[in-house]
Design an enzyme around this catalytic site. Structure first.
Site, PDB file in Angstrom:
ATOM      1  N   CYS A 113    -107.639 -49.364 -12.626  1.00 19.79           N
ATOM      2  CA  CYS A 113    -107.735 -49.013 -11.185  1.00 19.79           C
ATOM      3  C   CYS A 113    -109.164 -48.555 -10.962  1.00 19.79           C
ATOM      4  CB  CYS A 113    -106.724 -47.931 -10.823  1.00 19.79           C
ATOM      5  SG  CYS A 113    -105.063 -48.189 -11.494  1.00 19.79           S
ATOM      6  N   CYS A 165    -105.752 -37.099  -9.915  1.00 26.72           N
ATOM      7  CA  CYS A 165    -106.399 -35.940  -9.294  1.00 26.72           C
ATOM      8  C   CYS A 165    -105.322 -35.193  -8.500  1.00 26.72           C
ATOM      9  CB  CYS A 165    -107.559 -36.363  -8.409  1.00 26.72           C
ATOM     10  SG  CYS A 165    -107.201 -37.733  -7.300  1.00 26.72           S
ATOM     11  N   ASN A 169    -117.139 -44.843 -10.811  1.00 24.34           N
ATOM     12  CA  ASN A 169    -117.758 -43.833 -11.665  1.00 24.34           C
ATOM     13  C   ASN A 169    -117.176 -43.848 -13.076  1.00 24.34           C
ATOM     14  OD1 ASN A 169    -119.620 -42.801  -9.853  1.00 24.34           O
ATOM     15  ND2 ASN A 169    -118.150 -41.412  -8.934  1.00 24.34           N
ATOM     16  N   ASP A 204    -104.417 -57.545  -9.241  1.00 24.24           N
ATOM     17  CA  ASP A 204    -103.470 -56.474  -9.516  1.00 24.24           C
ATOM     18  C   ASP A 204    -103.371 -56.303 -11.028  1.00 24.24           C
ATOM     19  OD1 ASP A 204    -101.063 -54.980 -10.010  1.00 24.24           O
ATOM     20  OD2 ASP A 204    -100.444 -55.411  -7.953  1.00 24.24           O
TER      21      ASP A 204
END
Length: 602
Positions: free
Chosen positions: A250, A422, A255, A303
């Site tokens: 993903c 996150c 980064n 995907d």
């Protein structure tokens, strides 16, 4: 008085950049200490509505012609809301406020009581709670009184330079190393300090957030990358050897992808998978800026779950998964908009709030008195509905995250897989870990959580929550081992936000081969026909902003800005929250789709 005059000048000027940049990077130096100037403006902005009301009702602007509306609220703020009062010696402006001290205090008391606060402390706490996001000066007070620091983290792009070379460059040569995070804060003047945490974060260091590095040659050329320390943890924990093949499942905004490229080096290979074309364009820009084009292959509009036997990425040994999540751990920086300052007017009626506002308040009070039970019932219903929606969304995300990990487990040569979010919610963290470990493919192929002593983040103190692993089909000792193998970062840990990361490793059999009979059965997920992901409906939208280089604070975790769409056959009716049995049923359905000698979703 220069403090208030300079603050008023800033607030009167057109805002072309952030308030922090205006104060800490001025074209002409201020006489006042920058932290005091910033604090005065921010605190006045936070309390501007009540200060406007107090000044207007006291009528002081009609009596004191030297006072401007801006100066009146700046001075009134310090008079009413700071222990030391107005921070200046006697002068005409200070005297103009002090002549009306009793009246201002009386109007402040009335305004506070109208808002339902019995004392000043209660009012201050309520206002601070409304603005409880990360402050621009890098210091945040939590609800329980803890102080947390939010510096600017910098990752050195080792594809282009070393840490030593970056610190000796013109940008950082004057910076001094400090041994603690707090050493960079609480000075009248921001000092040139940097803080490394080499044992945990190699080639990464922190500086005070007011230091501008985006105009430097290092930043523009991609030699340094602005990336929160927490989002550097997945690549560090995956720890791919030089020359290895890695899949970033993903990838956008990039980064973590460029971090992986730096770790595997020129002899390695990184496949960056991104299903959204627009985000893939951003990803490619970041890869090019980092000088990683020869290492990274971007799989645009792809995907991750469609990568199966025959695809070059199918033979990867290391996989990094940072899928869409709730984003509950992300710190949101405040960017104060000084153009929307709510100033008092000099001809306002003295001594009482406006008639229109008073009538509206009275009507609201009458409604409250007339139907208190109805209002309480309505409020309770709204809270329950919000809670159910949140639980449903987390469950949908969890289903999606489990499917992503199980597909990674099916890669025939996979040795290590890191999973990160996150998010601070256990539903997306420990619960997902338990579900995938309970799966048939994990048991058959020998996947387990890497032990704490074996992973590169073993020194980090905050681990997974063993209490959230109650559904793991294992004994208490194994649950504790799994929890210790997980890494949690709280929003107060100064690494750039709440985060969760775990590394799954594959056991070797007695012959030194990877667990599982991958030679006979690839157990891959075939191209998604939509049947499995209906009802999950994850859509990924990048933040609505212009890309401005390698900044985790600007494009950070863009994949976390998601909308989960419920597949509800009856519009207008809410789906019931999934019970534990419902969650188990979902896991069973996933397991059935990974039966041995079967390819793709059944």
């Amino acid at each position: 008085m220069s403090l208030y005059l300079e603050a008023a000048t800033i607030l009167e000027s057109p805002q072309t950049t952030s308030l922090k940049a205006i104060i800490y990077n001025p074209s002409k130096p201020f006489k006042s200490p920058q932290p005091k100037l910033y604090a005065l403006i921010v605190e006045t902005l936070k309390f501007q509505d009540i200060l406007k009301e107090v000044v207007e009702n006291a009528g002081i602007l009609k009596l004191e012609r030297k006072l401007t509306p801006l100066l009146s609220i700046l001075l009134t703020h310090d008079l009413l809301l700071t222990k030391s009062g107005i921070a200046t010696s006697s002068g005409p402006l200070k005297d103009a406020i002090l002549r009306h001290k009793a009246r201002l205090n009386a109007e402040f008391t009335r305004a506070r009581l109208r808002r339902g606060h019995r004392d000043v402390k209660s009012l201050v706490e309520a206002v601070n709670a409304e603005y409880s996001r990360e402050s621009e000066d890098g210091v945040t007070k939590t609800a329980n009184g803890l102080t947390t620091f939010n510096p600017r983290w910098i990752r050195v792009n080792t594809l282009k330079m070393t840490l030593e070379e970056s610190l000796s460059s013109p940008m950082f040569s004057a910076f001094e190393e400090v041994s603690g995070m707090s050493d960079m804060f609480f000075f009248d003047i921001v000092r040139k300090y940097y803080y490394p945490k080499a044992e945990l974060l190699p080639n990464i260091f922190a500086i005070h957030p007011s230091h501008d590095v985006t105009s430097s040659e290092l930043y523009k050329s991609g030699k340094i990358i602005l990336q929160s320390a927490s989002s550097c943890l997945p690549a560090i924990m995956l720890d791919p050897p030089m020359g290895s093949t890695v899949v970033d499942g993903c990838a956008a905004p990039g980064n973590k992808t460029t971090h992986l490229a730096a770790l595997v080096g020129d002899s390695g290979k990184v496949f960056a998978v991104e299903r959204d074309r627009r985000r893939a364009d951003i990803l490619e820009k970041m890869i090019a800026k980092a000088g990683a084009e020869n290492i990274v292959t971007t799989l645009k509009a792809t995907d991750f779950t469609t990568i199966t036997e025959g695809h070059p990425a199918w033979q990867a040994s290391y996989l990094l998964l940072d899928p869409s999540c709730s984003g509950s751990g992300i710190l949101q920086r405040v960017d104060w908009d000084i153009s929307k300052l709510n100033l008092p007017i000099s001809d306002a009626r003295s001594g009482q709030p406006s008639r229109r506002k008073r009538k509206r308040d009275e009507a609201s009070q009458q409604d409250s008195l007339a139907q208190p039970e109805d209002q309480e019932s309505q409020q309770a219903a709204e809270e329950v509905e919000d809670g159910d929606a949140s639980k449903e969304r987390l469950q949908s995300l969890s289903d999606f995250q489990v499917a992503i990990i199980l597909h990674a487990f099916s890669f025939p040569r996979a040795k290590r897989v890191t999973y990160s979010t996150c998010s601070i919610h256990a539903e997306e963290n420990e619960h997902v870990v338990a579900r995938v470990l309970n799966s048939e493919i994990a048991k058959e192929r020998g996947w387990e959580v890497q032990s704490r002593k074996d992973n590169p983040l073993s020194t980090w103190h905050r681990r997974g929550l063993v209490s959230e692993l109650s559904n793991l089909e294992a004994g208490s000792e194994e649950r504790q081992r799994v929890a210790d193998g997980c890494v949690r970062v709280n929003r107060t840990d100064s690494l750039g936000g709440g985060f969760f990361v775990v590394c799954f490793v594959r056991q070797f059999d007695d012959g030194g081969q990877l667990g599982g009979d991958y030679g006979k059965s690839d157990m891959a997920l075939a191209q998604n026909d939509g049947s499995r992901f209906q009802g999950i409906g994850v859509s990924i939208e990048a933040e609505d902003q212009e890309w401005n280089g390698f900044s985790d604070e600007e494009t950070k975790e863009a994949g976390c800005a998601i909308d989960a769409v419920d597949d509800d056959p009856q519009p207008g009716k809410r789906k019931k929250q999934k019970s534990t049995k419902g969650q188990q049923a979902g896991s069973d359905r996933i397991n059935r789709r990974f039966q041995k000698n079967r390819k793709g979703w059944s």
